[in-house]
Scaffold this motif. Structure first.
Motif, mmCIF file in Angstrom:
data_model
loop_
_atom_site.group_PDB
_atom_site.id
_atom_site.type_symbol
_atom_site.label_atom_id
_atom_site.label_comp_id
_atom_site.label_asym_id
_atom_site.label_seq_id
_atom_site.Cartn_x
_atom_site.Cartn_y
_atom_site.Cartn_z
ATOM 1 N N GLU A 1 0.836 -1.210 0.000
ATOM 2 C CA GLU A 1 0.000 0.000 0.000
ATOM 3 C C GLU A 1 0.873 1.263 0.000
ATOM 4 O O GLU A 1 0.643 2.194 -0.779
ATOM 5 N N LEU A 2 1.898 1.280 0.836
ATOM 6 C CA LEU A 2 2.759 2.460 0.945
ATOM 7 C C LEU A 2 3.580 2.691 -0.328
ATOM 8 O O LEU A 2 3.895 3.820 -0.687
ATOM 9 N N ILE A 3 3.942 1.587 -1.006
ATOM 10 C CA ILE A 3 4.739 1.697 -2.235
ATOM 11 C C ILE A 3 3.835 1.941 -3.451
ATOM 12 O O ILE A 3 4.320 2.270 -4.518
ATOM 13 N N ASP A 4 2.521 1.785 -3.254
ATOM 14 C CA ASP A 4 1.553 1.896 -4.350
ATOM 15 C C ASP A 4 1.713 0.729 -5.325
ATOM 16 O O ASP A 4 1.729 0.887 -6.549
ATOM 17 N N LEU A 5 1.843 -0.441 -4.730
ATOM 18 C CA LEU A 5 2.006 -1.692 -5.472
ATOM 19 C C LEU A 5 0.728 -2.507 -5.243
ATOM 20 O O LEU A 5 0.250 -2.577 -4.122
ATOM 21 N N HIS A 6 0.176 -3.080 -6.319
ATOM 22 C CA HIS A 6 -1.117 -3.766 -6.179
ATOM 23 C C HIS A 6 -1.064 -5.181 -6.753
ATOM 24 O O HIS A 6 -1.674 -5.465 -7.779
ATOM 25 N N PRO A 7 -0.319 -6.076 -6.094
ATOM 26 C CA PRO A 7 -0.214 -7.437 -6.629
ATOM 27 C C PRO A 7 -1.516 -8.221 -6.446
ATOM 28 O O PRO A 7 -2.240 -8.020 -5.476
ATOM 29 N N ASP A 8 -1.789 -9.104 -7.401
ATOM 30 C CA ASP A 8 -2.890 -10.058 -7.265
ATOM 31 C C ASP A 8 -2.313 -11.243 -6.479
ATOM 32 O O ASP A 8 -1.684 -12.124 -7.035
ATOM 33 N N MET A 9 -2.531 -11.207 -5.167
ATOM 34 C CA MET A 9 -1.780 -12.088 -4.269
ATOM 35 C C MET A 9 -2.738 -12.883 -3.384
ATOM 36 O O MET A 9 -3.670 -12.316 -2.831
#
Length: 207
Positions: free
Chosen positions: A128-136
């Motif tokens: 969230e802080l890095i603005d990364l949105h993996p489908d995990m």
């Protein structure tokens, strides 16, 4: 569709987050047998004297082949306080520690029963802080045979293995580190090293 399999990890190294940034689908293994001295319960940060490993103590499982999802966090040795103090003293002088510290501190105040839950919630915060949105998601079962387009990094991203030989596709690009004039650049530390030093620019280094 590119899929990657990863182990659960405590504040995993930059290489791990580079996988989250580049694969379409990420499975975090929960059915593997828990092993000590892996990133499952340890991370590596930069202290003024060099690399420092922080390990979460775990409750000794009843059988040696205990699945990761059942591993409990131990309260032994006041580790939460010690880890938070180590992180604070290592990163207090970085450009972004003040900005993010209130997001991380609650993880060292709240008690989690299971290591995998602690790791997962911390990982989601970092994303969230890095603005990364993996489908995990977690693995539905343990898999040992992989199809085309699936890659297994569960045991390849490992503190005792050299990422340069295990993962030649990953390039540990240098970024500003607060102690680099004294220690030189330390590659592939915990993702918090990247985040506290580079802030919103972290995503560029992962991609």
């Amino acid at each position: 569709m590119r899929t990657v399999y990863l182990s659960s990890a405590y504040l995993a190294p930059v290489e791990y987050y580079a996988k989250l940034a580049t694969y379409d689908k990420v499975y975090v293994e929960q059915h593997d047998h828990y092993m000590k001295q892996t990133y499952r319960n340890r991370c590596t940060i930069a202290s003024p004297n060099g690399e420092l490993a922080l390990s979460i103590p775990t409750v000794k499982p009843e059988s040696p082949k205990c699945p990761m999802r059942d591993i409990r966090v131990s309260d032994h040795g006041n580790w939460r306080h010690l880890h938070w103090n180590a992180i604070e003293s290592a990163y207090n002088g970085t450009p972004f520690f003040e900005y993010y510290k209130d997001d991380f501190r609650p993880f060292y105040e709240k008690k989690y029963e299971f290591l995998i839950d602690f790791n997962e919630e911390l990982c989601r915060l970092v994303c969230e802080l890095i603005d990364l949105h993996p489908d995990m998601e977690r693995t539905p079962e343990y898999k040992s045979v992989f199809a085309e387009g699936e890659e297994d990094f569960r045991e390849r991203i490992h503190p005792k293995k050299d990422f340069r030989t295990e993962d030649p596709a990953f390039e540990a690009k240098p970024y500003y580190q607060v102690f680099d004039s004294k220690l030189g650049f330390l590659p592939n530390l915990s993702v918090i090293d990247l985040l506290f030093n580079m802030g919103p620019e972290s995503l560029l280094f992962l991609k």
